[in-house]
Write an enzyme that holds these catalytic residues in place. Structure first.
Site, PDB file in Angstrom:
ATOM      1  N   HIS A  53       0.814  -1.228   0.000  1.00 18.97           N
ATOM      2  CA  HIS A  53       0.000   0.000   0.000  1.00 18.97           C
ATOM      3  C   HIS A  53       0.845   1.276   0.000  1.00 18.97           C
ATOM      4  O   HIS A  53       0.457   2.282  -0.577  1.00 18.97           O
ATOM      5  CB  HIS A  53      -1.014  -0.008   1.155  1.00 18.97           C
ATOM      6  N   ASP A  54       2.003   1.254   0.676  1.00 15.69           N
ATOM      7  CA  ASP A  54       2.825   2.472   0.767  1.00 15.69           C
ATOM      8  C   ASP A  54       4.030   2.452  -0.167  1.00 15.69           C
ATOM      9  O   ASP A  54       4.979   3.229   0.030  1.00 15.69           O
ATOM     10  CB  ASP A  54       3.315   2.664   2.218  1.00 15.69           C
ATOM     11  N   LYS A  57       5.953   5.412  -1.566  1.00 11.72           N
ATOM     12  CA  LYS A  57       6.890   6.195  -0.751  1.00 11.72           C
ATOM     13  C   LYS A  57       8.335   5.995  -1.206  1.00 11.72           C
ATOM     14  O   LYS A  57       9.224   6.717  -0.758  1.00 11.72           O
ATOM     15  CB  LYS A  57       6.742   5.844   0.736  1.00 11.72           C
ATOM     16  N   HIS A  82       2.102   9.693  -2.708  1.00 12.22           N
ATOM     17  CA  HIS A  82       2.469   8.268  -2.664  1.00 12.22           C
ATOM     18  C   HIS A  82       1.347   7.288  -3.039  1.00 12.22           C
ATOM     19  O   HIS A  82       1.646   6.260  -3.640  1.00 12.22           O
ATOM     20  CB  HIS A  82       3.153   7.901  -1.323  1.00 12.22           C
ATOM     21  N   HIS A 105      -6.120   4.464  -0.536  1.00 14.22           N
ATOM     22  CA  HIS A 105      -6.039   4.107   0.888  1.00 14.22           C
ATOM     23  C   HIS A 105      -5.963   5.316   1.821  1.00 14.22           C
ATOM     24  O   HIS A 105      -6.077   5.157   3.034  1.00 14.22           O
ATOM     25  CB  HIS A 105      -4.915   3.093   1.166  1.00 14.22           C
ATOM     26  N   HIS A 106      -5.797   6.529   1.270  1.00 11.23           N
ATOM     27  CA  HIS A 106      -5.851   7.736   2.122  1.00 11.23           C
ATOM     28  C   HIS A 106      -7.084   8.591   1.855  1.00 11.23           C
ATOM     29  O   HIS A 106      -7.133   9.744   2.260  1.00 11.23           O
ATOM     30  CB  HIS A 106      -4.584   8.579   1.959  1.00 11.23           C
ATOM     31  N   ASP A 134      -4.607   0.178   8.642  1.00 12.92           N
ATOM     32  CA  ASP A 134      -3.377   0.989   8.587  1.00 12.92           C
ATOM     33  C   ASP A 134      -3.345   1.924   9.800  1.00 12.92           C
ATOM     34  O   ASP A 134      -2.320   2.047  10.488  1.00 12.92           O
ATOM     35  CB  ASP A 134      -3.376   1.790   7.275  1.00 12.92           C
TER      36      ASP A 134
END
Ligand SMILES: [Fe+2]
Length: 184
Positions: A53-54, A57, A82, A105-106, A134
């Site tokens: 998911h990240d 980054k 990201h 996801h954010h 998360d």
């Protein structure tokens, strides 16, 4: 996929305190997917999404990821890229749903998130699941700039953010599943 998973784990080495975060998020996400009756295929997709998911980054300088103080608006803008960067990275795997989970996801349940400001059911279910787990794992893990909170306290915070940042139904499911462990 394996290469991306390896990259995701390697990335954790760049930021003190996040070792194991992706794997734990993957575990919680798959568990929540199973708990709400999603298919085995969807459970696997959530586990993969949790790991990567990240991954976007990778394109954010370590000096920003490790900055102890508040970010400048310019740095904040970079960090906020990201999810879209990560979605582009995993899109080559040929699973548009997986890419959508990473991209969103954010997002926030009330529509105030990023990158697209989606709200409620317009946010892919997998992305709403990732947001809940998360948040939980971030709260219950030690970071260089703050101590972990107890599981009980983390669940309280999740419930407080149900309906604003997080999907209230998913918070309720996650909470009931983890309530037994919440005494610590
Ligand atoms: Fe993220």
């Amino acid at each position: 996929m394996q290469a991306l998973e390896r990259l995701a784990v390697a990335l954790e080495g760049r930021v003190p305190g996040i070792a194991g975060h992706s794997r734990r998020v993957a575990g919680y996400a798959a568990e929540l997917a199973r708990g709400i009756g999603l298919s085995h295929e969807e459970e696997i997709r959530l586990a993969r999404a949790g790991v990567v998911h990240d991954i976007g980054k990778a394109c954010v300088p370590g000096s920003i990821l490790n900055k102890p103080g508040p970010l400048t608006p310019q740095e904040e803008r970079l960090v906020r890229q990201h999810p879209a960067t990560g979605a582009a990275m995993v899109s080559d795997l040929g699973d548009p749903d997986l890419a959508a989970f990473v991209r969103h996801h954010h997002e926030r349940f009330d529509g105030d998130g990023y990158p697209d400001g989606l709200a409620g059911a317009a946010i892919p279910l997998g992305a709403r699941i990732l947001a809940v787990v998360d948040t939980f794992d971030a709260l219950t893990s030690h970071r260089p700039y703050r101590r972990a909170v107890s599981r009980a306290r983390a669940l309280e915070i999740l419930h407080r953010e149900a309906g604003t940042r997080l999907d209230p139904d998913l918070v309720a499911h996650f909470g009931s599943r983890h309530a037994g462990f919440a005494v610590a």
